[in-house]
Motif scaffolding. Structure first.
Motif, PDB file in Angstrom:
ATOM      1  N   LEU A 218      12.951   6.175  -4.311  1.00 37.60           N
ATOM      2  CA  LEU A 218      12.268   5.072  -3.637  1.00 37.60           C
ATOM      3  C   LEU A 218      10.788   5.041  -4.035  1.00 37.60           C
ATOM      4  O   LEU A 218      10.194   6.090  -4.306  1.00 37.60           O
ATOM      5  CB  LEU A 218      12.375   5.227  -2.107  1.00 37.60           C
ATOM      6  CG  LEU A 218      13.768   5.032  -1.505  1.00 37.60           C
ATOM      7  CD1 LEU A 218      13.775   5.493  -0.047  1.00 37.60           C
ATOM      8  CD2 LEU A 218      14.197   3.560  -1.601  1.00 37.60           C
ATOM      9  N   PRO A 219      10.183   3.838  -4.048  1.00 30.78           N
ATOM     10  CA  PRO A 219       8.749   3.754  -4.361  1.00 30.78           C
ATOM     11  C   PRO A 219       7.921   4.502  -3.310  1.00 30.78           C
ATOM     12  O   PRO A 219       8.167   4.368  -2.109  1.00 30.78           O
ATOM     13  CB  PRO A 219       8.463   2.244  -4.302  1.00 30.78           C
ATOM     14  CG  PRO A 219       9.788   1.582  -4.461  1.00 30.78           C
ATOM     15  CD  PRO A 219      10.786   2.499  -3.832  1.00 30.78           C
ATOM     16  N   SER A 220       6.957   5.279  -3.785  1.00 30.01           N
ATOM     17  CA  SER A 220       6.077   6.003  -2.862  1.00 30.01           C
ATOM     18  C   SER A 220       4.781   6.330  -3.584  1.00 30.01           C
ATOM     19  O   SER A 220       4.657   6.123  -4.791  1.00 30.01           O
ATOM     20  CB  SER A 220       6.740   7.301  -2.374  1.00 30.01           C
ATOM     21  OG  SER A 220       6.596   8.331  -3.328  1.00 30.01           O
ATOM     22  N   CYS A 221       3.831   6.867  -2.844  1.00 35.28           N
ATOM     23  CA  CYS A 221       2.560   7.284  -3.442  1.00 35.28           C
ATOM     24  C   CYS A 221       2.489   8.798  -3.517  1.00 35.28           C
ATOM     25  O   CYS A 221       1.415   9.382  -3.573  1.00 35.28           O
ATOM     26  CB  CYS A 221       1.383   6.738  -2.637  1.00 35.28           C
ATOM     27  SG  CYS A 221       1.444   7.132  -0.878  1.00 35.28           S
ATOM     28  N   GLY A 222       3.661   9.453  -3.499  1.00 40.81           N
ATOM     29  CA  GLY A 222       3.687  10.905  -3.552  1.00 40.81           C
ATOM     30  C   GLY A 222       3.303  11.517  -2.217  1.00 40.81           C
ATOM     31  O   GLY A 222       3.427  10.885  -1.161  1.00 40.81           O
ATOM     32  N   VAL A 261       7.688   5.982   2.116  1.00 40.61           N
ATOM     33  CA  VAL A 261       8.405   5.255   1.079  1.00 40.61           C
ATOM     34  C   VAL A 261       8.466   3.762   1.400  1.00 40.61           C
ATOM     35  O   VAL A 261       8.412   3.340   2.561  1.00 40.61           O
ATOM     36  CB  VAL A 261       9.837   5.807   0.892  1.00 40.61           C
ATOM     37  CG1 VAL A 261       9.782   7.201   0.281  1.00 40.61           C
ATOM     38  CG2 VAL A 261      10.589   5.852   2.217  1.00 40.61           C
ATOM     39  N   ASN A 262       8.569   2.986   0.332  1.00 43.11           N
ATOM     40  CA  ASN A 262       8.708   1.536   0.450  1.00 43.11           C
ATOM     41  C   ASN A 262      10.201   1.220   0.488  1.00 43.11           C
ATOM     42  O   ASN A 262      10.877   1.267  -0.534  1.00 43.11           O
ATOM     43  CB  ASN A 262       8.033   0.858  -0.743  1.00 43.11           C
ATOM     44  CG  ASN A 262       8.041  -0.664  -0.641  1.00 43.11           C
ATOM     45  OD1 ASN A 262       8.776  -1.246   0.150  1.00 43.11           O
ATOM     46  ND2 ASN A 262       7.216  -1.317  -1.461  1.00 43.11           N
ATOM     47  N   VAL A 263      10.712   0.906   1.686  1.00 40.45           N
ATOM     48  CA  VAL A 263      12.156   0.673   1.832  1.00 40.45           C
ATOM     49  C   VAL A 263      12.510  -0.807   1.894  1.00 40.45           C
ATOM     50  O   VAL A 263      13.678  -1.166   1.743  1.00 40.45           O
ATOM     51  CB  VAL A 263      12.714   1.381   3.095  1.00 40.45           C
ATOM     52  CG1 VAL A 263      12.600   2.890   2.948  1.00 40.45           C
ATOM     53  CG2 VAL A 263      12.005   0.913   4.361  1.00 40.45           C
ATOM     54  N   ASP A 264      11.494  -1.671   2.105  1.00 40.49           N
ATOM     55  CA  ASP A 264      11.828  -3.091   2.243  1.00 40.49           C
ATOM     56  C   ASP A 264      10.586  -3.956   2.058  1.00 40.49           C
ATOM     57  O   ASP A 264      10.030  -4.470   3.006  1.00 40.49           O
ATOM     58  CB  ASP A 264      12.461  -3.363   3.611  1.00 40.49           C
ATOM     59  CG  ASP A 264      12.949  -4.797   3.766  1.00 40.49           C
ATOM     60  OD1 ASP A 264      13.106  -5.499   2.741  1.00 40.49           O
ATOM     61  OD2 ASP A 264      13.159  -5.226   4.924  1.00 40.49           O
ATOM     62  N   HIS A 265      10.148  -4.132   0.804  1.00 37.53           N
ATOM     63  CA  HIS A 265       9.036  -5.017   0.482  1.00 37.53           C
ATOM     64  C   HIS A 265       7.794  -4.722   1.330  1.00 37.53           C
ATOM     65  O   HIS A 265       7.183  -5.621   1.912  1.00 37.53           O
ATOM     66  CB  HIS A 265       9.452  -6.487   0.655  1.00 37.53           C
ATOM     67  CG  HIS A 265      10.625  -6.878  -0.184  1.00 37.53           C
ATOM     68  ND1 HIS A 265      11.934  -6.795   0.290  1.00 37.53           N
ATOM     69  CD2 HIS A 265      10.704  -7.332  -1.454  1.00 37.53           C
ATOM     70  CE1 HIS A 265      12.752  -7.195  -0.664  1.00 37.53           C
ATOM     71  NE2 HIS A 265      12.048  -7.514  -1.729  1.00 37.53           N
ATOM     72  N   ALA A 266       7.426  -3.469   1.406  1.00 35.18           N
ATOM     73  CA  ALA A 266       6.266  -3.064   2.203  1.00 35.18           C
ATOM     74  C   ALA A 266       4.979  -3.636   1.631  1.00 35.18           C
ATOM     75  O   ALA A 266       4.871  -3.944   0.444  1.00 35.18           O
ATOM     76  CB  ALA A 266       6.171  -1.543   2.240  1.00 35.18           C
ATOM     77  N   THR A 267       4.000  -3.764   2.496  1.00 33.86           N
ATOM     78  CA  THR A 267       2.643  -4.111   2.085  1.00 33.86           C
ATOM     79  C   THR A 267       1.771  -2.863   2.209  1.00 33.86           C
ATOM     80  O   THR A 267       2.168  -1.877   2.838  1.00 33.86           O
ATOM     81  CB  THR A 267       2.049  -5.218   2.975  1.00 33.86           C
ATOM     82  OG1 THR A 267       1.914  -4.703   4.321  1.00 33.86           O
ATOM     83  CG2 THR A 267       2.937  -6.453   2.986  1.00 33.86           C
ATOM     84  N   ALA A 268       0.600  -2.911   1.613  1.00 29.53           N
ATOM     85  CA  ALA A 268      -0.332  -1.794   1.761  1.00 29.53           C
ATOM     86  C   ALA A 268      -0.717  -1.614   3.228  1.00 29.53           C
ATOM     87  O   ALA A 268      -0.894  -0.488   3.705  1.00 29.53           O
ATOM     88  CB  ALA A 268      -1.570  -2.033   0.908  1.00 29.53           C
ATOM     89  N   THR A 269      -0.816  -2.721   3.958  1.00 31.63           N
ATOM     90  CA  THR A 269      -1.143  -2.648   5.389  1.00 31.63           C
ATOM     91  C   THR A 269      -0.060  -1.912   6.155  1.00 31.63           C
ATOM     92  O   THR A 269      -0.353  -1.130   7.067  1.00 31.63           O
ATOM     93  CB  THR A 269      -1.337  -4.062   5.968  1.00 31.63           C
ATOM     94  OG1 THR A 269      -2.399  -4.718   5.257  1.00 31.63           O
ATOM     95  CG2 THR A 269      -1.704  -4.004   7.442  1.00 31.63           C
ATOM     96  N   ASP A 270       1.199  -2.125   5.774  1.00 32.18           N
ATOM     97  CA  ASP A 270       2.294  -1.356   6.384  1.00 32.18           C
ATOM     98  C   ASP A 270       2.067   0.134   6.166  1.00 32.18           C
ATOM     99  O   ASP A 270       2.208   0.941   7.095  1.00 32.18           O
ATOM    100  CB  ASP A 270       3.642  -1.752   5.779  1.00 32.18           C
ATOM    101  CG  ASP A 270       4.060  -3.176   6.106  1.00 32.18           C
ATOM    102  OD1 ASP A 270       3.543  -3.741   7.085  1.00 32.18           O
ATOM    103  OD2 ASP A 270       4.925  -3.713   5.377  1.00 32.18           O
TER     104      ASP A 270
END
Length: 304
Positions: A218-222, A261-270
Motif C-alpha cells: 500500500l502507498p505510505s511514507c514509510g 497507509v493510503n487505503v482509499d484516495h487519501a489526501t495529505a490532510t487525511d
C-alpha cells in the motif's frame, strides 16, 4: 501561482513543469501542486536553477524519491527540484560514489556486485542517496553515518562544497545539511571487502523481514515517527489501540502500527489528521510525545 514561462524559456534543456501535482511523485500519492517543478540532469543545471531562484527571490525545495515525505494539499510555492535524473553510481576499491538522485537500493546492488559489504541494511529502503544523507537514514541496526565518508553539497548561494564525515554532523535522523539548507549532490560510502553471495543472502534476508512486517503493498511514507527514547513508536501506537484508525483514506496500518497507509484516495490532510490523533492519543495514554520522522512540507491551503 506561477504562470509565466520565463524559466522554461531561460533553460529549454531542463525538463520543467508548471503547477504540477506532486501526488504524481510522492509515495503516499498525495500532495498539491508545485508552482515550478524541475528535473535537472547535472550539477550544473542544478546550480543554474538555484541561481535563477535566488535572482527571482523564489524559495527552493528539493525532493528525492519522495518516499519519507508528506506534501500538504496546498502544494509548494516557488521552485521545486527533483533530483532523480542525477543518479550515477561508480565504485573504486572499497568506495562507492553515488549521485544524490540515485536510489539507495541501487547503491546496495552496486556494492554487492563489487563484493562490498556494510550497507546491506539499506537493501529495502526506497529513498534516494540525497534523502538518506539528509535524514541519516537507517534500518536494522545500520545508519548512513556508519558508512558515509563525505558528500558534495550545493549551498544556498550556488557554491559546490565538500563536507567530510565530521562536517555532516550526522545523528539520529539529523545532518548539518538540514540546518544549513544545503542540497546533497553526491555521497561517498566506504565499505569493506566481502563475499558477494553472502552479501546477497543478507540483503534477501532483510528484504524478507521487511516484506513480512511492513505494509509494502500500500502507498505510505514509510516509518512516520521517530523512535522515542526508551520506547518503540509502533508498540506505543499498537498498545493505544490505534491500528486501523482511519481519517478519510489514510489509515494506521493493521500490519505495522508505525506506518500510515493510503487505503482509499487519501489526501495529505487525511494523513496529517491521523498523525495528530495518534500523537494526542499516545501522549494521553503513555505521556510520551511522538515526533514525526517523515518530512512534512508545503502549504495547507492553495492560495489562488
Amino acid at each position: 501561482m506561477i504562470t509565466d514561462k520565463t524559466l522554461l524559456k531561460a533553460y529549454p534543456q531542463i525538463d520543467i513543469l508548471l503547477n504540477e501535482p506532486l501526488s504524481h511523485y510522492t509515495n503516499t500519492l498525495t500532495g498539491g501542486p508545485a508552482d515550478i517543478l524541475a528535473f535537472p540532469t547535472s550539477v550544473k543545471q542544478c546550480q543554474e536553477l538555484v541561481e535563477y531562484a535566488n535572482d527571482h527571490q523564489l524559495p527552493v525545495t528539493v525532493i528525492g524519491n519522495a518516499s519519507n515525505l508528506i506534501v500538504k494539499d496546498g502544494g509548494i510555492r516557488g521552485l521545486t527540484i527533483i533530483l532523480t535524473k542525477i543518479n550515477k553510481i561508480t565504485s573504486h576499491e572499497n568506495l562507492v560514489v553515488a549521485d544524490a538522485g540515485a536510489a539507495l537500493i541501487d547503491v546496495t546492488k552496486a556494492a554487492q556486485a563489487h563484493s562490498l559489504t556494510g550497507i546491506e541494511w539499506a537493501a529495502g529502503i526506497p529513498g534516494s542517496v540525497g534523502g538518506a544523507v539528509f535524514m541519516n537514514a537507517g534500518a536494522y541496526g545500520g545508519e548512513i553515518e556508519n558508512v558515509v565518508v563525505g558528500a558534495e553539497v550545493l549551498t544556498s548561494d550556488d557554491k559546490v562544497i565538500h563536507l567530510n564525515h565530521e562536517q555532516l554532523d550526522l545523528g539520529y535522523r539529523h545532518s548539518s545539511v538540514q540546518e544549513n539548507h544545503q542540497i546533497v549532490l553526491s555521497a561517498t560510502f566506504s565499505l569493506s571487502t566481502g563475499i558477494a553471495d553472502k552479501i546477497q543472502k543478507e540483503m534477501d534476508r532483510l528484504n524478507f523481514l521487511r516484506a513480512s512486517k511492513q505494509p509494502l503493498d500500500l502507498p505510505s511514507c514509510g516509518s512516520v515517527f521517530k523512535r522515542p527514547k526508551g520506547y518503540f513508536a509502533g508498540k506505543l501506537i499498537h498498545d493505544s489501540g490505534l491500528q486501523g484508525f482511519q481519517v478519510g483514506g489514510a489509515q494506521v496500518s493493521t500490519k505495522h502500527a508505525g506506518f500510515i497507509v493510503n487505503v482509499d484516495h487519501a489526501t495529505a490532510t487525511d494523513y496529517l489528521n491521523v498523525i495528530s490523533h495518534v500523537q494526542e492519543t499516545v501522549y494521553k495514554k503513555f505521556g510520551v510525545h511522538l515526533h514525526t520522522e517523515v518530512r512534512i512540507i508545503g502549504d495547507e491551503i492553495l492560495n489562488k
